[in-house]
Design an enzyme around this catalytic site. Sequence first.
Site, PDB file in Angstrom:
ATOM      1  N   THR A 151       0.833  -1.209   0.000  1.00  0.00           N
ATOM      2  CA  THR A 151       0.000   0.000   0.000  1.00  0.00           C
ATOM      3  C   THR A 151       0.864   1.254   0.000  1.00  0.00           C
ATOM      4  O   THR A 151       1.967   1.256   0.577  1.00  0.00           O
ATOM      5  CB  THR A 151      -0.909   0.026   1.244  1.00  0.00           C
ATOM      6  OG1 THR A 151      -1.538   1.307   1.339  1.00  0.00           O
ATOM      7  CG2 THR A 151      -0.129  -0.201   2.535  1.00  0.00           C
ATOM      8  N   TYR A 166      -2.104   0.340  10.082  1.00  0.00           N
ATOM      9  CA  TYR A 166      -2.302  -0.360   8.809  1.00  0.00           C
ATOM     10  C   TYR A 166      -1.028  -0.281   7.953  1.00  0.00           C
ATOM     11  O   TYR A 166      -0.473  -1.297   7.525  1.00  0.00           O
ATOM     12  CB  TYR A 166      -3.502   0.230   8.055  1.00  0.00           C
ATOM     13  CG  TYR A 166      -3.602  -0.230   6.629  1.00  0.00           C
ATOM     14  CD1 TYR A 166      -3.767  -1.578   6.332  1.00  0.00           C
ATOM     15  CD2 TYR A 166      -3.518   0.682   5.567  1.00  0.00           C
ATOM     16  CE1 TYR A 166      -3.833  -2.022   5.014  1.00  0.00           C
ATOM     17  CE2 TYR A 166      -3.597   0.252   4.260  1.00  0.00           C
ATOM     18  CZ  TYR A 166      -3.752  -1.098   3.986  1.00  0.00           C
ATOM     19  OH  TYR A 166      -3.821  -1.520   2.689  1.00  0.00           O
TER      20      TYR A 166
END
Length: 324
Positions: A116, A140
């Site tokens: 990501t 995250y």
Amino acid sequence: MKICVTGGAGYIGSHVCKALAEAGHEVVVYDNLSTGHRSFVRWGPFRHGDIRDTARFRACLREFKPDGIIHFAASAYVGESVVDPGKYFSNNVGGTLSILEAMRDEGCPAIVVSGTCAVYGEPKEVPIAESCPPNPINPYGASKLFMERMLADFATAHDVRWMSLRYFNAAGSSPRGEIGELHEPETHLIPRVMFAALGSIDAIDIFGTDYPTPDGTCIRDYIHVDDLARAHIRALEHLVDGGESMALNLGTERGASVREIIRGVEKISGRQVPARAMERRAGDPAVLVADAAKAREVLGWKAERNLETMLEDAWNFLTARKDA
Ligand code: UDP
């Protein structure tokens, strides 16, 4: 190739399974259906299981003997990761460790994982290239960066090659509308703008209108899920051919603001989208746009679908389900 897709019942995973099957590869999906949809598993056998259940996952590898793994099974909400970091370290870090141990023990040689752009945190420079130092600002992003670290260490110690594809904002859906973005709850901008156009929510909340951008709203690099799917296949081919392990950015290299997305949805739907200005959402950088030159160079890949196509495909998927 024979490929095991973890999280293959999810949004991006199901599109990758479809693209793999269309390219003539064999697919097995391993998914615990915590967020995925059984109806999205259409392109090969299904094995129900959690990636943290190493014995079960090993049994799946022993049964199918895949040439490689494409790994999507992960938790992926920034906000949730801040309030429940344990879930992110357990699923994303613990889950990936379990997969790597199973690969090592069963002799599976290659893995492509969903990375990501959240690993970069608040970027110092835009567009963002892989040379930009990672500095995640939420659990995250930290969990995905740690995954990459584990991959690199396993690759040094064992016969495992890896690639982490750091996506920017995945959007759109398969053009025939059979699979698409269906999160519960749905927090992502494009489906929520469409819900507002369809009247299933009152209005779209614009999180921040005072950013240092031309219209004051956040800019993101939205990339079509089928462009992401092609990149995963290329990445696995690269590894199976003996290519080098690395992390690569995947984006269109073009940004769109929240207001531009709203205008785009109004155009393709022919409807007004009610919108209201809200406070900034915690942890949102003003601008995230990819420099994807390295993916072009290493994989010979580039994004082919523009924002209009993404919005049209997403709209067709959502409205087909609504009418169903
Ligand atoms: N956003 C917004 N309203 C929403 C959802 C998102 O204004 O209801 C904004 C958000 O602040 C960000 C962009 O849209 O700037 C993309 O957010 P999304 O949640 O779709 O993806 P993320 O970038 O968090 O992965």
